[in-house]
Scaffold this motif. Structure first.
Motif, PDB file in Angstrom:
ATOM      1  N   PRO A 146       0.794  -1.227   0.000  1.00 22.74           N
ATOM      2  CA  PRO A 146       0.000   0.000   0.000  1.00 22.74           C
ATOM      3  C   PRO A 146       0.826   1.276   0.000  1.00 22.74           C
ATOM      4  O   PRO A 146       0.253   2.369  -0.099  1.00 22.74           O
ATOM      5  N   PRO A 151       2.886   0.812  -5.961  1.00 22.59           N
ATOM      6  CA  PRO A 151       1.449   0.945  -6.206  1.00 22.59           C
ATOM      7  C   PRO A 151       1.044   2.263  -6.865  1.00 22.59           C
ATOM      8  O   PRO A 151      -0.149   2.485  -7.099  1.00 22.59           O
ATOM      9  N   ARG A 208       3.694   1.500   9.026  1.00 27.80           N
ATOM     10  CA  ARG A 208       4.089   0.806   7.802  1.00 27.80           C
ATOM     11  C   ARG A 208       5.584   0.962   7.521  1.00 27.80           C
ATOM     12  O   ARG A 208       6.197   0.084   6.916  1.00 27.80           O
ATOM     13  N   GLY A 400     -10.962   2.173   1.327  1.00 32.43           N
ATOM     14  CA  GLY A 400     -10.243   3.266   0.791  1.00 32.43           C
ATOM     15  C   GLY A 400     -10.826   4.599   1.215  1.00 32.43           C
ATOM     16  O   GLY A 400     -11.982   4.731   1.560  1.00 32.43           O
ATOM     17  N   TYR A 422      -6.936   6.717  -3.054  1.00 37.60           N
ATOM     18  CA  TYR A 422      -7.144   5.345  -2.616  1.00 37.60           C
ATOM     19  C   TYR A 422      -6.870   5.217  -1.131  1.00 37.60           C
ATOM     20  O   TYR A 422      -7.426   5.953  -0.335  1.00 37.60           O
ATOM     21  N   ARG A 423      -6.039   4.287  -0.703  1.00 40.57           N
ATOM     22  CA  ARG A 423      -5.912   3.973   0.720  1.00 40.57           C
ATOM     23  C   ARG A 423      -5.278   5.143   1.492  1.00 40.57           C
ATOM     24  O   ARG A 423      -4.208   5.630   1.141  1.00 40.57           O
ATOM     25  N   GLY A 427       0.050   6.662  -1.125  1.00 43.84           N
ATOM     26  CA  GLY A 427       1.152   5.745  -0.860  1.00 43.84           C
ATOM     27  C   GLY A 427       2.314   6.322  -0.088  1.00 43.84           C
ATOM     28  O   GLY A 427       3.368   5.684   0.017  1.00 43.84           O
ATOM     29  N   ASP A 440      -2.037   5.366  -4.286  1.00 44.26           N
ATOM     30  CA  ASP A 440      -1.547   3.984  -4.252  1.00 44.26           C
ATOM     31  C   ASP A 440      -2.560   3.031  -4.882  1.00 44.26           C
ATOM     32  O   ASP A 440      -2.723   1.899  -4.470  1.00 44.26           O
ATOM     33  N   GLU A 443      -2.252  -0.798  -5.901  1.00 46.16           N
ATOM     34  CA  GLU A 443      -2.387  -1.909  -4.961  1.00 46.16           C
ATOM     35  C   GLU A 443      -3.506  -2.849  -5.383  1.00 46.16           C
ATOM     36  O   GLU A 443      -3.531  -4.020  -4.995  1.00 46.16           O
TER      37      GLU A 443
END
Length: 598
Positions: A146, A151, A208, A400, A422-423, A427, A440, A443
């Protein structure tokens, strides 16, 4: 539409939980002692009035973005001008949900042609990187991460802005972007829900980094310079984004995809190990597409965009649910929720199997047929949750985070626009000195070469973001959107059910408690082999009665009650009376947003 008296049994859906509905938080006061919603002279006591105006209206996830949209309308701009202005503002003010590093999809109703126009502003993978080369970079990983460079897909938003503006805009783009340039330089106060999301994003990125090293330096300097997230009410500045938007407004689309900004992005991405080239950015373009519609009942049609988005999943749900009269039960009943959940699971089994970039994989046209919907409905057991649904066999014919906004102008142009990184915020990668984060979205590629959604060079990944539109008796009626990954199609359908089957107004239809089924086979999983989570989990908000939750569990559903509203999306809508032109708008409690008009 059903009589308003049907709302009598729907009070259990209120997000302000009343006695015995919600699971207690450890250490909290007893539920029977918690204060509930106040009274109202009209309508449900757990909602507020929708907004009604005549000459123009906007509904966005931030009050300042809504006001910017109205200012653009009052200055002579079209609904498209106002939507672009609001979207730019949200990229600054709600960076946890969107920004110019992400993609955009929109549906525009043009009263001059009496036609719906769809735009797919999603970006592609690097043209010079094969699946084998990507796998070599991934090592032993079974999916794309992610965060980091892998991504990242080409940001499509800016090109989509200019494509929409060329066709429907009235004001110069520099004027459209000017309010956000000013707010980015002079600062704006951070809204409460966005502040919470910024804090969550910082914690997520830092966690992360412990397992997936990536460059967070520029992002930290832009949003978290003192080591913490901005708090609600704190004045936030982003001068780098101000300069970027000023360049785009002055020099146009090419500055972002071929000029100085593109060179900065490519240099930065290549330094991180990305395969993107300047030619990849220069080659990017948006695609005008035709929305498709599915008739639900009582003359209401839901309209969505085709793949690579997941919009058609909502149409498949509509074609399944039209075969049962949900209004025979209360909206908070186990029967109604069971049918909605099973219809979602059936539709998403097809999503995981068939939805992909149409340039690489043809979508079976039969997926949206009445007969196919009837066949899928017949698979639902009225009494129990089916342990696993597989995809159908149609004939082939050749957490997301997102923002949704809608604007309608005095001439009747209606814009339904959704935009996302997105998430989370994206990214984690922020190009030098530009003030935005790359998405990202990549992904969501599958690494199974046999899958329609498999990674390939110059290919768009499966997309979760979808705008919606509703027709009534064949006439344009309502723009509609609901943020949040896989929540979106099922959220669109739940709002439609609330309006059509249960007589709620626009505001109540969004404020009412929602469900979010998560799990089942995913578009990123291999085509063959068992699904990691075939039954999935049915998440419900506290307004769903406790007795309903227990009954659903007895029917075989795995049910969890979630009380923070985060995973249930954020809703905006505007309806236009086709006879009088009067506008009715709504936003909701789960976001900081505002619907307003004049």
């Amino acid at each position: 539409m059903k009589p308003y008296t049907l709302l009598a049994g729907i009070a259990a859906l209120a997000l302000a939980a009343t006695g015995g509905q919600a699971q207690e938080t450890p250490g909290a006061r007893p539920i029977e002692q918690q204060i509930g919603a106040g009274g109202r002279p009209v309508g449900a006591n757990w909602s507020r009035s929708p907004v009604i105006a005549e000459h123009g209206m906007a509904a966005t996830a931030h009050p300042l973005a809504t006001q910017i949209a109205l200012d653009i309308l009052k200055a002579g701009g079209s609904a498209v001008d106002a939507a672009i202005a609001a979207n730019a503002a949200l990229g600054l003010m709600e960076p946890t949900g969107n920004g110019i590093g992400g993609d955009l999809f929109a549906i525009v109703y043009d009263p001059a042609t009496d036609k719906l126009h769809g735009i797919n502003g999603s970006g592609r993978s690097p043209s010079g990187q094969t699946l084998a080369q990507l796998r070599a970079k991934l090592g032993d990983a079974e999916a794309l991460p992610p965060v980091g460079p892998l991504p990242v897909t080409i940001p499509g938003t800016v090109d989509a802005w200019f494509a929409m503006h060329e066709r429907f805009g009235k004001l110069p783009m520099s004027d459209v972007l000017a309010p956000t340039v000013r707010y980015a330089r002079e600062g704006h106060p951070v809204a409460p829900v966005i502040a919470m999301y910024l804090e969550r994003s910082l914690r997520s990125f830092e966690a992360r980094q412990q397992t997936i090293p990536f460059d967070f330096t520029n992002a930290r300097a832009t949003w978290f310079a003192d080591g913490s997230a901005p708090e609600a009410g704190e004045i936030f500045h982003n001068p780098d984004l101000a300069a970027t938007l000023e360049t785009i407004g002055r020099e146009g689309r090419d500055a972002f995809y071929e000029g100085e900004l593109a060179q900065v992005m490519v240099d930065y991405l290549q330094a991180q190990g990305s395969a993107y080239t300047l030619a990849d950015f220069a080659a990017h373009d948006s695609e005008w597409v035709d929305p498709a519609c599915a008739l639900y009942r009582d003359g209401y049609e839901l309209c969505e965009l085709p793949p690579n988005s997941q919009g058609f999943a909502a149409l498949q749900m509509v074609n399944i649910l039209k075969h049962v009269d949900l209004a025979q039960w209360e909206r908070g009943s186990p029967e109604a929720i069971h049918y909605i959940t099973e219809a979602k699971r059936l539709a998403y089994a097809d999503v995981a199997r068939f939805y992909a970039d149409p340039d690489f994989a043809a979508l079976p046209a039969e997926l949206l047929s009445e007969e196919y919907g009837r066949e899928r409905f017949a698979l639902i057991d009225p009494a129990r949750a089916t342990p696993e649904f597989g995809p159908g066999e149609p004939k082939l014919e050749g957490e997301g985070d997102t923002t949704y906004l809608t604007v309608v102008d005095g001439e009747g142009m209606m814009v339904s626009l959704i935009q996302s990184n997105y998430r989370g915020m994206g990214g984690g990668l922020t190009p030098d000195g530009l003030g935005f984060m790359f998405q990202d979205r990549g992904e969501l590629y599958s690494l199974d070469p046999a899958h329609p959604n498999a990674y390939e060079p110059n290919k768009r990944p499966f997309q979760t973001i979808i705008p919606a539109f509703v027709k009534k008796d064949g006439k344009p009626w309502m723009t509609l959107g609901l943020m949040g990954g896989g929540m979106q199609p099922q959220g669109h359908v739940q709002v439609l059910i609330n309006l059509v089957d249960y007589g709620m107004n626009l505001q109540e239809a969004g404020d009412a408690s929602r469900i979010n089924h998560d799990g089942g086979r995913q578009p990123t999983e291999p085509l063959t082999g068992p699904s990691a989570d075939p039954l999935g989990t049915l998440f419900v908000e506290p307004g769903i009665p406790a007795a309903t939750v227990e009954r659903l569990r007895a029917m075989g559903h795995k049910v969890e009650v979630i009380d923070d509203g985060i995973m249930f999306g954020g809703y905006q809508a505007i309806a236009r009376d086709p006879e009088t032109g009067v506008l009715t708008g709504a936003t909701e409690m789960r976001k900081d947003g505002q619907a307003s008009g004049y």
